[in-house]
Design an enzyme around this catalytic site. Structure first.
Site, PDB file in Angstrom:
ATOM      1  N   LYS A   3       0.862  -1.195   0.000  1.00 41.12           N
ATOM      2  CA  LYS A   3       0.000   0.000   0.000  1.00 41.12           C
ATOM      3  C   LYS A   3       0.887   1.231   0.000  1.00 41.12           C
ATOM      4  O   LYS A   3       2.025   1.180   0.467  1.00 41.12           O
ATOM      5  CB  LYS A   3      -0.865   0.015   1.265  1.00 41.12           C
ATOM      6  CG  LYS A   3      -2.052   0.958   1.175  1.00 41.12           C
ATOM      7  CD  LYS A   3      -3.231   0.277   0.503  1.00 41.12           C
ATOM      8  CE  LYS A   3      -4.373   1.228   0.241  1.00 41.12           C
ATOM      9  NZ  LYS A   3      -5.571   0.505  -0.224  1.00 41.12           N
ATOM     10  N   ASP A  33      -7.161   4.382  -4.579  1.00 40.13           N
ATOM     11  CA  ASP A  33      -7.760   4.263  -3.245  1.00 40.13           C
ATOM     12  C   ASP A  33      -8.378   5.638  -2.977  1.00 40.13           C
ATOM     13  O   ASP A  33      -8.596   6.407  -3.936  1.00 40.13           O
ATOM     14  CB  ASP A  33      -6.713   3.890  -2.189  1.00 40.13           C
ATOM     15  CG  ASP A  33      -7.343   3.440  -0.865  1.00 40.13           C
ATOM     16  OD1 ASP A  33      -7.826   2.305  -0.781  1.00 40.13           O
ATOM     17  OD2 ASP A  33      -7.385   4.247   0.089  1.00 40.13           O
TER      18      ASP A  33
HETATM   19  P1  NDP Z   1     -13.017   7.852  -2.851  1.00 36.04           P
HETATM   20  O1  NDP Z   1     -11.959   8.842  -2.647  1.00 36.04           O
HETATM   21  O2  NDP Z   1     -13.558   7.624  -4.209  1.00 36.04           O
HETATM   22  O3  NDP Z   1     -14.257   8.153  -1.904  1.00 36.04           O
HETATM   23  C1  NDP Z   1     -14.119   8.215  -0.529  1.00 36.04           C
HETATM   24  C2  NDP Z   1     -15.425   8.635   0.086  1.00 36.04           C
HETATM   25  O4  NDP Z   1     -15.347   8.550   1.504  1.00 36.04           O
HETATM   26  C3  NDP Z   1     -15.782  10.087  -0.220  1.00 36.04           C
HETATM   27  O5  NDP Z   1     -17.174  10.227  -0.229  1.00 36.04           O
HETATM   28  C4  NDP Z   1     -15.171  10.823   0.957  1.00 36.04           C
HETATM   29  O6  NDP Z   1     -15.780  12.074   1.217  1.00 36.04           O
HETATM   30  C5  NDP Z   1     -15.415   9.850   2.086  1.00 36.04           C
HETATM   31  N1  NDP Z   1     -14.345   9.989   3.088  1.00 36.04           N
HETATM   32  C6  NDP Z   1     -13.035   9.813   2.904  1.00 36.04           C
HETATM   33  N2  NDP Z   1     -12.351  10.055   4.025  1.00 36.04           N
HETATM   34  C7  NDP Z   1     -13.267  10.399   4.929  1.00 36.04           C
HETATM   35  C8  NDP Z   1     -13.177  10.752   6.280  1.00 36.04           C
HETATM   36  N3  NDP Z   1     -11.990  10.812   6.926  1.00 36.04           N
HETATM   37  N4  NDP Z   1     -14.343  11.036   6.922  1.00 36.04           N
HETATM   38  C9  NDP Z   1     -15.540  10.963   6.272  1.00 36.04           C
HETATM   39  N5  NDP Z   1     -15.667  10.624   4.986  1.00 36.04           N
HETATM   40  C10 NDP Z   1     -14.559  10.356   4.320  1.00 36.04           C
HETATM   41  O7  NDP Z   1     -12.439   6.481  -2.244  1.00 36.04           O
HETATM   42  P2  NDP Z   1     -12.929   4.993  -2.494  1.00 36.04           P
HETATM   43  O8  NDP Z   1     -14.396   4.948  -2.684  1.00 36.04           O
HETATM   44  O9  NDP Z   1     -12.045   4.400  -3.509  1.00 36.04           O
HETATM   45  O10 NDP Z   1     -12.550   4.310  -1.097  1.00 36.04           O
HETATM   46  C11 NDP Z   1     -13.470   4.204  -0.002  1.00 36.04           C
HETATM   47  C12 NDP Z   1     -13.003   3.104   0.927  1.00 36.04           C
HETATM   48  O11 NDP Z   1     -12.958   1.864   0.228  1.00 36.04           O
HETATM   49  C13 NDP Z   1     -11.616   3.293   1.522  1.00 36.04           C
HETATM   50  O12 NDP Z   1     -11.586   2.705   2.811  1.00 36.04           O
HETATM   51  C14 NDP Z   1     -10.736   2.457   0.585  1.00 36.04           C
HETATM   52  O13 NDP Z   1      -9.549   2.063   1.207  1.00 36.04           O
HETATM   53  C15 NDP Z   1     -11.663   1.296   0.334  1.00 36.04           C
HETATM   54  N6  NDP Z   1     -11.401   0.486  -0.860  1.00 36.04           N
HETATM   55  C16 NDP Z   1     -11.324   1.051  -2.094  1.00 36.04           C
HETATM   56  C17 NDP Z   1     -11.124   0.253  -3.206  1.00 36.04           C
HETATM   57  C18 NDP Z   1     -11.112   0.808  -4.583  1.00 36.04           C
HETATM   58  O14 NDP Z   1     -11.020   0.014  -5.527  1.00 36.04           O
HETATM   59  N7  NDP Z   1     -11.224   2.111  -4.778  1.00 36.04           N
HETATM   60  C19 NDP Z   1     -10.928  -1.209  -3.075  1.00 36.04           C
HETATM   61  C20 NDP Z   1     -11.120  -1.711  -1.740  1.00 36.04           C
HETATM   62  C21 NDP Z   1     -11.325  -0.870  -0.692  1.00 36.04           C
HETATM   63  P3  NDP Z   1     -15.068  13.415   0.660  1.00 36.04           P
HETATM   64  O15 NDP Z   1     -15.159  13.327  -0.820  1.00 36.04           O
HETATM   65  O16 NDP Z   1     -15.853  14.528   1.264  1.00 36.04           O
HETATM   66  O17 NDP Z   1     -13.671  13.349   1.172  1.00 36.04           O
HETATM   67  O1  2IT Z   2      -7.932  -1.420  -0.743  1.00 33.95           O
HETATM   68  C1  2IT Z   2      -7.876  -1.922  -1.886  1.00 33.95           C
HETATM   69  O2  2IT Z   2      -8.000  -3.142  -2.074  1.00 33.95           O
HETATM   70  C2  2IT Z   2      -7.683  -1.022  -3.024  1.00 33.95           C
HETATM   71  N1  2IT Z   2      -7.613   0.184  -2.842  1.00 33.95           N
HETATM   72  C3  2IT Z   2      -7.521  -1.595  -4.409  1.00 33.95           C
HETATM   73  C4  2IT Z   2      -6.132  -2.083  -4.619  1.00 33.95           C
HETATM   74  C5  2IT Z   2      -5.802  -2.516  -6.018  1.00 33.95           C
HETATM   75  O3  2IT Z   2      -4.633  -2.845  -6.227  1.00 33.95           O
HETATM   76  O4  2IT Z   2      -6.667  -2.527  -6.889  1.00 33.95           O
END
Ligand code: NDP
Ligand code: 2IT
Length: 444
Positions: free
Chosen positions: A126, A166
Site C-alpha cells: 500500500k 484508493d
Molecule cells: P473515494 O476517494 O472515491 O471516496 C471516498 C469517500 O469517503 C468520499 O465520499 C469521501 O468524502 C469519504 N471519506 C473519505 N475520508 C473520509 C473521512 N476521513 N471522513 C468521512 N468521509 C470520508 O475512495 P474509495 O471509494 O475508492 O474508497 C473508499 C473506501 O474503500 C476506503 O476505505 C478504501 O480504502 C476502500 N477500498 C477502495 C477500493 C477501490 O477500488 N477504490 C478497493 C477496496 C477498498 P469526501 O469526498 O468529502 O472526502
Molecule cells: O484497498 C484496496 O484493495 C484497493 N484500494 C484496491 C487495490 C488494487 O490494487 O486494486
C-alpha cells in the site's frame, strides 16, 4: 504469555503512535489464535508472526511540487511493500491529508490477507501521501502526481509492485502517474491498475469494488436464507466504492436510502439517484449539498448520521473507524440484519464485537471489498497477454471470485468451530495460503 499476545505486545511497543496498525494486527492475530496455538512451537521457532507483522520493505520520500501561485509545496510519499510470499506487491495509493505511515501499514497489512482471499497471485502492499486533491486545480494534481511518481518509479514495476487507486486516487491521478512512469522508465507496462480504457485499463475495474461488495453480500444472505431484493440499505461514502455499491444494490432490487461525504449525509426515502450522485461526485467534484437540487424530497444533514436510519443492511464505504460502538447499538436497535464492509476497517473492534454478539451477519472488508483488487489482478493478466476482455467476461469472473471468497471463509470458520464468524473465517482462509508459501520459501 501466548505467542499471539507476545507479538501483539511487540507490535504496540515497536510501532508507537500507529493505532490503526495496532487495530488491524489485533483483529487478525486474535482470529488466528486457534491456528497459531495448534502450531505454536514451529511458528515461534520460525518467528512466523514476527515476519508477518514486519513489512519486507517500506519507503518514505519527499514530494515537492509547485502550486498555481508559484509556491513550492512539500508532501510526504509512502510505499509499504508488506509481503510478497504469494505474488508481486499489490495495493492502492491513498491521497488524503490524514495519511501517515501507520495508516499505510494498516492498509498494507490488511491487503496481504485480502489479496490471498481472491485466490489470485498477488502479495500485499500500500502507499500514498498526505496530499489533499480536494480544491486543487488539474494542473496542481498533475504536478503532484508527476513528482510523486518521479520517486515512486524506482521501487515499482509490473512484476514487482503494482499500485492502484484508493481514497483520493481515481482515474485522473492514475493517468498522470502512468504517464510519468512511462516517461522516466521508458517502458510501457502494466505498472498501475485502474488505468483508463484507452491505455490498458480493464473494463469493470471502476465498478468492481462496489459490485463485488454486493455480489458477496447477496451470496452471504442467500446462504443464510435471506433475499436481498426488497431490503433497505444504508451506504456511507459517495466515492468510487459507494457509487457502484449503490448502483448494484439498486439493480438487485434493494433500496439504498443514504450516502455521505466528509461533511454531511443524504437521506433519500425514495432511493438514492445514482445518476445524480455520479454527476455531483464524478463530473462536478462537488459536495453532497447539491443532491437536493436533483431530488427535492431528500434531506441533507451536516456531520455524521447514516447509521441512525432504520435499515436492514449497512454498507460502510467511506473510511476507517467510521462505524463505532454507538452506531452499532443504533443499528441493532433498528433491527439491522447484516453489515458488510466496502471500506477498509470501517468498523471499530468494539462495534464489530457488538454486532456479532447480537447475531448480525458481519463480513469484514478484506473479504467484502476484495473485488477491486481482484479485478486489478485481472487487469494485470490482460496487460500481460496484451488483450482486453469484454465487460461481461470480467464481470462474470468477478462474480465467481466473490462467491468463492464467501464460501472459502464460511468453510474456514466452520472447520475451526467458529461457524458464522466471518471475521475469523476470512483471516484464517487468507492466512493459510500466505503461511504455506512463506514456509515453502524458507527464512526470508
Ligand atoms: P473515494 O476517494 O472515491 O471516496 C471516498 C469517500 O469517503 C468520499 O465520499 C469521501 O468524502 C469519504 N471519506 C473519505 N475520508 C473520509 C473521512 N476521513 N471522513 C468521512 N468521509 C470520508 O475512495 P474509495 O471509494 O475508492 O474508497 C473508499 C473506501 O474503500 C476506503 O476505505 C478504501 O480504502 C476502500 N477500498 C477502495 C477500493 C477501490 O477500488 N477504490 C478497493 C477496496 C477498498 P469526501 O469526498 O468529502 O472526502
Ligand atoms: O484497498 C484496496 O484493495 C484497493 N484500494 C484496491 C487495490 C488494487 O490494487 O486494486
Amino acid at each position: 504469555m501466548s505467542y499471539v499476545d507476545e507479538v501483539i505486545e511487540q507490535v504496540v511497543e515497536k510501532n508507537p503512535a500507529q493505532p490503526e496498525f495496532h487495530q488491524a494486527v489485533k483483529e487478525v492475530l486474535e482470529s488466528l489464535r486457534v491456528v497459531v496455538e495448534a502450531n505454536e512451537e514451529k511458528f515461534r521457532k520460525d518467528a512466523l508472526l514476527e515476519r508477518l507483522v514486519n513489512p519486507e520493505r517500506q519507503f518514505t520520500f519527499r514530494v515537492p511540487w509547485v502550486d498555481d501561485k508559484g509556491q513550492v509545496q512539500v508532501n510526504t510519499g509512502y510505499r509499504v511493500q508488506f509481503n510478497s510470499a504469494i505474488g508481486p506487491y499489490k495495493g492502492g495509493l491513498r491521497l488524503h491529508p490524514s495519511v501517515n505511515i501507520g495508516i499505510i501499514k494498516f492498509l498494507g497489512f490488511e491487503q496481504i490477507f485480502k489479496n490471498s482471499l481472491t485466490g489470485l497471485p498477488i502479495g500485499g502492499g500500500k502507499g500514498g501521501s498526505d496530499f489533499d486533491p480536494k480544491g486543487k486545480s488539474d494542473r496542481e494534481v498533475m504536478a503532484f502526481c508527476q513528482s510523486f511518481m518521479t520517486e515512486l518509479c524506482k521501487y515499482i514495476g509490473a512484476d514487482t509492485d503494482v499500485p492502484a487507486g484508493d481514497i483520493g486516487t481515481g482515474a485522473r491521478e492514475i493517468g498522470y502517474m502512468f504517464g510519468q512512469y512511462k516517461r522516466i522508465r521508458g517502458v510501457y507496462e502494466g505498472v498501475l491498475t485502474g488505468k483508463g480504457l484507452s491505455y490498458g485499463g480493464s473494463l469493470a475495474r471502476t465498478e468492481a469494488t462496489g459490485y463485488g461488495l454486493l455480489y458477496l453480500t447477496k451470496e452471504m444472505l442467500k446462504t443464510n436464507g435471506v433475499d436481498i431484493a426488497g431490503k433497505t440499505v444504508a451506504v456511507s461514502g459517495a466515492g468510487n466504492v459507494a457509487i457502484y455499491a449503490i448502483q448494484k444494490a439498486t439493480e438487485m432490487g434493494a433500496k439504498v436510502v443514504t450516502c455521505s461525504d466528509s461533511t454531511g449525509w443524504v437521506y433519500d426515502p425514495e432511493g438514492i439517484d445514482v445518476a445524480a450522485l455520479k454527476e455531483i461526485k464524478e463530473v462536478k467534484r462537488a459536495r453532497l449539498t447539491e443532491y437536493k437540487n436533483y431530488r427535492p424530497n431528500s434531506e441533507y444533514h451536516e456531520g455524521k448520521g447514516v447509521w441512525s436510519v432504520k435499515v436492514d443492511i449497512a454498507l460502510p464505504c467511506a473510511t476507517q473507524n467510521e462505524l463505532d460502538l454507538e452506531d452499532a447499538k443504533q443499528l441493532v436497535a433498528n433491527g439491522v440484519i447484516a453489515v458488510c464492509e466496502g471500506a477498509n476497517m470501517p468498523t471499530t473492534l468494539e462495534a464489530t464485537k457488538y454486532l456479532q454478539d447480537n447475531k448480525v451477519y458481519f463480513v469484514p472488508g478484506k473479504a467484502a471489498n476484495a473485488g477491486g483488487v481482484a479485478t486489478s489482478a485481472l487487469e494485470m493478466s490482460q496487460n500481460s497477454e496484451r488483450l482486453s476482455w469484454t465487460f461481461e467476461e470480467v464481470d462474470a469472473k468477478l462474480q465467481n471470485i466473490m462467491v468463492n471468497i464467501f464460501h472459502n471463509l464460511d468453510d474456514a470458520a466452520k472447520k475451526y468451530g467458529f461457524e458464522g464468524n466471518y471475521v475469523v473465517g476470512a483471516n484464517i482462509a487468507g492466512f493459510e495460503k500466505v503461511v504455506d508459501a512463506m514456509q515453502a520459501q524458507g527464512i526470508c
